[in-house]
Design a protein around this motif. Structure first.
Motif, PDB file in Angstrom:
ATOM      1  N   THR A  36       0.847  -1.191   0.000  1.00  0.00           N
ATOM      2  CA  THR A  36       0.000   0.000   0.000  1.00  0.00           C
ATOM      3  C   THR A  36       0.885   1.245   0.000  1.00  0.00           C
ATOM      4  OG1 THR A  36      -1.636  -1.151   1.374  1.00  0.00           O
ATOM      5  CG2 THR A  36      -1.802   1.251   1.273  1.00  0.00           C
ATOM      6  N   ALA A 164      -4.895  -5.058   3.993  1.00  0.00           N
ATOM      7  CA  ALA A 164      -5.399  -3.830   3.365  1.00  0.00           C
ATOM      8  C   ALA A 164      -5.861  -2.836   4.425  1.00  0.00           C
ATOM      9  CB  ALA A 164      -6.540  -4.167   2.400  1.00  0.00           C
ATOM     10  N   GLY A 167      -2.914  -1.142   5.987  1.00  0.00           N
ATOM     11  CA  GLY A 167      -2.395  -0.113   5.093  1.00  0.00           C
ATOM     12  C   GLY A 167      -3.215   1.165   5.154  1.00  0.00           C
TER      13      GLY A 167
END
Length: 177
Positions: A36, A164, A167
């Motif tokens: 990310t 995710a 991030g």
């Protein structure tokens, strides 16, 4: 320079100690690599690196973290908790390696006896030559408890979702600083 610990006292539940610092990842596991972009510049790098190595990023994503030390170092014991009440899962880990370098900051922990998975996961913040700051989660794991075996392919999907989320939380933490 990456510092790798081998104290001999560990009760890791997998044989591939330190493999997230090398490539390729070991066979026989599910692999995760999630990257990310979290911002730009030295201040973002420093803030993000501190958030990762003090578990602030993990805590801000909803995990309950109990660790031996404030900032990570090889040998730090960590208990990661997720869920609520009787549905809480606690996962014991040990920090395997750390990186406190001019362009890389982060660590990896490995799973200990009693963890629902077996494997290793690294969390690394890097700044490139152009000043872009990246956060990368790399992991290899496989089920180690009846409920993670039963969940089958759902576990890697949840792990990707968590990477995710980390991030996004790290980007927000770095932006707020």
């Amino acid at each position: 320079m990456t510092r790798l610990l081998n104290t001999g006292r560990s009760t890791l539940n997998y044989p591939d100690r330190g493999a997230t610092a090398r490539r390729p990842l070991p066979a026989g596991y599910n692999h995760l690599h999630h990257r990310t972009r979290i911002g730009h510049g030295r201040a973002v790098f420093e803030t993000a690196g501190t958030a990762v190595t003090t578990f602030e990023a993990h805590r801000s994503s909803g995990m309950r973290i109990r660790a031996d030390n404030g900032a990570v170092r090889p040998g730090t014991r960590v208990r990661v908790g997720i869920g609520v009440g009787p549905l809480r899962i606690t996962a014991p880990c040990e920090v395997i390696w750390t990186a406190y370098e001019p362009t890389r900051t982060g660590f990896a922990y490995g799973t200990l006896t009693g963890h629902p998975e077996c494997g290793e996961e690294s969390f690394l913040v890097e700044i490139d030559a152009a000043g872009a700051v990246w956060f990368t989660v790399t992991a290899f794991s496989r089920p180690n408890a009846w409920y993670t075996r039963l969940a089958g392919p759902l576990v890697p999907l949840l792990q990707r979702g968590y990477a995710a989320r980390l991030g996004r939380r790290l980007r927000a933490l770095a932006r707020a600083a």
